[in-house]
Design a protein around this motif. Sequence first.
Motif, PDB file in Angstrom:
ATOM      1  N   LYS A 123      62.519 107.342  -1.606  1.00 16.16           N
ATOM      2  CA  LYS A 123      62.309 106.786  -2.937  1.00 16.16           C
ATOM      3  C   LYS A 123      63.592 106.161  -3.454  1.00 16.16           C
ATOM      4  N   PRO A 124      63.544 104.917  -3.962  1.00 13.70           N
ATOM      5  CA  PRO A 124      64.768 104.284  -4.453  1.00 13.70           C
ATOM      6  C   PRO A 124      65.315 105.020  -5.661  1.00 13.70           C
ATOM      7  N   ARG A 125      66.625 105.086  -5.733  1.00 13.85           N
ATOM      8  CA  ARG A 125      67.291 105.733  -6.875  1.00 13.85           C
ATOM      9  C   ARG A 125      67.570 104.685  -7.933  1.00 13.85           C
ATOM     10  N   LEU A 126      67.087 104.918  -9.142  1.00 15.08           N
ATOM     11  CA  LEU A 126      67.294 103.975 -10.231  1.00 15.08           C
ATOM     12  C   LEU A 126      68.521 104.364 -11.018  1.00 15.08           C
ATOM     13  N   THR A 127      69.107 103.393 -11.708  1.00 12.25           N
ATOM     14  CA  THR A 127      70.354 103.616 -12.420  1.00 12.25           C
ATOM     15  C   THR A 127      70.067 104.219 -13.788  1.00 12.25           C
ATOM     16  N   SER A 128      69.934 105.518 -13.839  1.00  8.58           N
ATOM     17  CA  SER A 128      69.736 106.200 -15.105  1.00  8.58           C
ATOM     18  C   SER A 128      70.297 107.605 -14.982  1.00  8.58           C
ATOM     19  N   GLY A 129      70.469 108.262 -16.119  1.00  6.74           N
ATOM     20  CA  GLY A 129      70.980 109.626 -16.093  1.00  6.74           C
ATOM     21  C   GLY A 129      72.016 109.844 -17.166  1.00  6.74           C
ATOM     22  N   ARG A 130      72.523 111.064 -17.219  1.00  5.03           N
ATOM     23  CA  ARG A 130      73.518 111.430 -18.218  1.00  5.03           C
ATOM     24  C   ARG A 130      74.894 111.486 -17.586  1.00  5.03           C
ATOM     25  N   GLY A 131      75.893 111.482 -18.450  1.00  9.27           N
ATOM     26  CA  GLY A 131      77.258 111.568 -17.961  1.00  9.27           C
ATOM     27  C   GLY A 131      77.743 110.235 -17.429  1.00  9.27           C
ATOM     28  N   PRO A 132      78.926 110.235 -16.788  1.00 12.69           N
ATOM     29  CA  PRO A 132      79.489 108.997 -16.246  1.00 12.69           C
ATOM     30  C   PRO A 132      78.523 108.351 -15.259  1.00 12.69           C
ATOM     31  N   THR A 133      78.322 107.060 -15.404  1.00 13.99           N
ATOM     32  CA  THR A 133      77.366 106.369 -14.555  1.00 13.99           C
ATOM     33  C   THR A 133      77.826 104.954 -14.294  1.00 13.99           C
ATOM     34  N   SER A 134      77.188 104.312 -13.348  1.00 16.15           N
ATOM     35  CA  SER A 134      77.460 102.921 -13.017  1.00 16.15           C
ATOM     36  C   SER A 134      76.191 102.333 -12.439  1.00 16.15           C
ATOM     37  N   ALA A 135      75.962 101.061 -12.724  1.00 17.59           N
ATOM     38  CA  ALA A 135      74.762 100.410 -12.200  1.00 17.59           C
ATOM     39  C   ALA A 135      74.798 100.279 -10.693  1.00 17.59           C
TER      40      ALA A 135
END
Length: 519
Positions: free
Chosen positions: A238-250
């Motif tokens: 399953k592809p991982r989408l750019t979402s979530g909490r804390g430090p992130t990057s697209a």
Amino acid sequence: MASTRSGNSGAFDLAELSKALIEESRRQPDGRLVVAYPPAISLVLDEDSAVTPLQPVLGGYRSSVITQVPEKPGFRFRLPCQNILRDNPLDGLNCHIIYHPTTNNCTLVHDMQLANGSQIFLTNIDNPPARLSAARFQSCVLSQGFWRASATIGGEDNASEYDLAYIQILQRRFTVQISPGPDMPVRKRRAPEDIEDPEWPVKRRKVKASLQIDIVECRDLSQSATHGVMNNRALALKPRLTSGRGPTSAIDLQDGYMATIPGTVKGGLSSYELRQRHRFTKSQNASISISIHSGIGTDDIAAKAFFHDSLGHDIWNITRMWMRETTILRHMEHGHIVKIIGFDARVFAIYYEFLPPSLARGSWSSFPPDAAEMVLCQISSALAYLAARNIVHNDIRPANIAFSGSHAILFNFGRVAQSGATDVWALGITMLYLLGKMSLPDDDLDEEAHGVHKENGTARHKDKTLRSRVKGVAECKAKLNKDDALESLVFQMLDEDAESRIQAADVESALRRREGKQV
């Protein structure tokens, strides 16, 4: 408190204004926001951005739709406040609106010096309880919807509120799809590759590539930007989408994964894919990975992705880091300073030429003295080049110097500044590591050891640790043999008095004179 809409003689429904702006923006497929302002105000728009004037809407309000472009992380406009009220106590209002790479939010920051009880307010018309008081240089996160920017002038009991602008935050037009790469096993993730230490050519190939790189969001795996047919391997994971909490990057990828980044309608920018081969290095603010960029070529590149918190409160600081680095590196021409070959403002990414492994290769260095001398000469040359242009790298450490065995490259310019004397000191600490006088220094040792962050009380709680670290550097410095030409130079680089400390250009000259060595 009295409320005034400057330049508007009659009242109108703000919901109707919002609806009108949305209808107008639909003519621009890549529109990210709309800025509307009263007829009496002469708004100065950011000329470098893709700004399309719209027809006047309700109440004579003029408006423009702003298209998100890959060259800029946000949009700026300036409001001459003298248009609002004569003899008003407010200076001109400079606003910077930054687009979030992973959400529909935007962050607004202004630099107006407020006086005499004046305030700037941001009110969400779609959700009336959402009303923010925007202090100078304070990051204000604006969700998707219709916002009113206003200013209050006067005392608490007799204050009037004036319209400055209306801002329509539109839905983000792009998404980054992350999925397994085409050559990644279905059930077993490919392990990170070990990088060999290849001979790095003294004269590097000069790469010229378009800096116009684009991003778009697409949740359907079948909408692959580069491949017309979905890769069968992608079905298994399953592809991982750019979402979530804390430090992130697209584009925060795992080894073997790729980011599919569609193009845009405006400008006709092509789609591309970024496939990560292995993580090169990672810090608190960014990661650098060796990757393949389909829009640049078949050779490996180094892709740097800045991290931001999921809500966007720190995105102003990330924006400044990204802008400093891209601005500086685009004008650098030095054999031992990394070359930038592309960048992408929408995901806060910078694309470098390929980098060999960094100097940080274990707790204790295994480099021979001649390699240490080569690194010192070449990086001193880079620092002398920067100093001649009043530029300070501000983050010299083993992890930010790549080395092939014959060629050293300085990279990671996210903390670059215009003043200081920390670079030579920090390079001296790096040399203590290379010469085996100390273990691998902490990431922030080079900065704290010379008090770079001693401001606003920040150093107060670090004083004890700082004193301990400075003492540790002094003890390692004492191990240097001042009768040895190389170690004597390092000793001079670690002089606690910045005024008497040897300069980078002098270090380079001394090494090049030594035995007629040409490095």
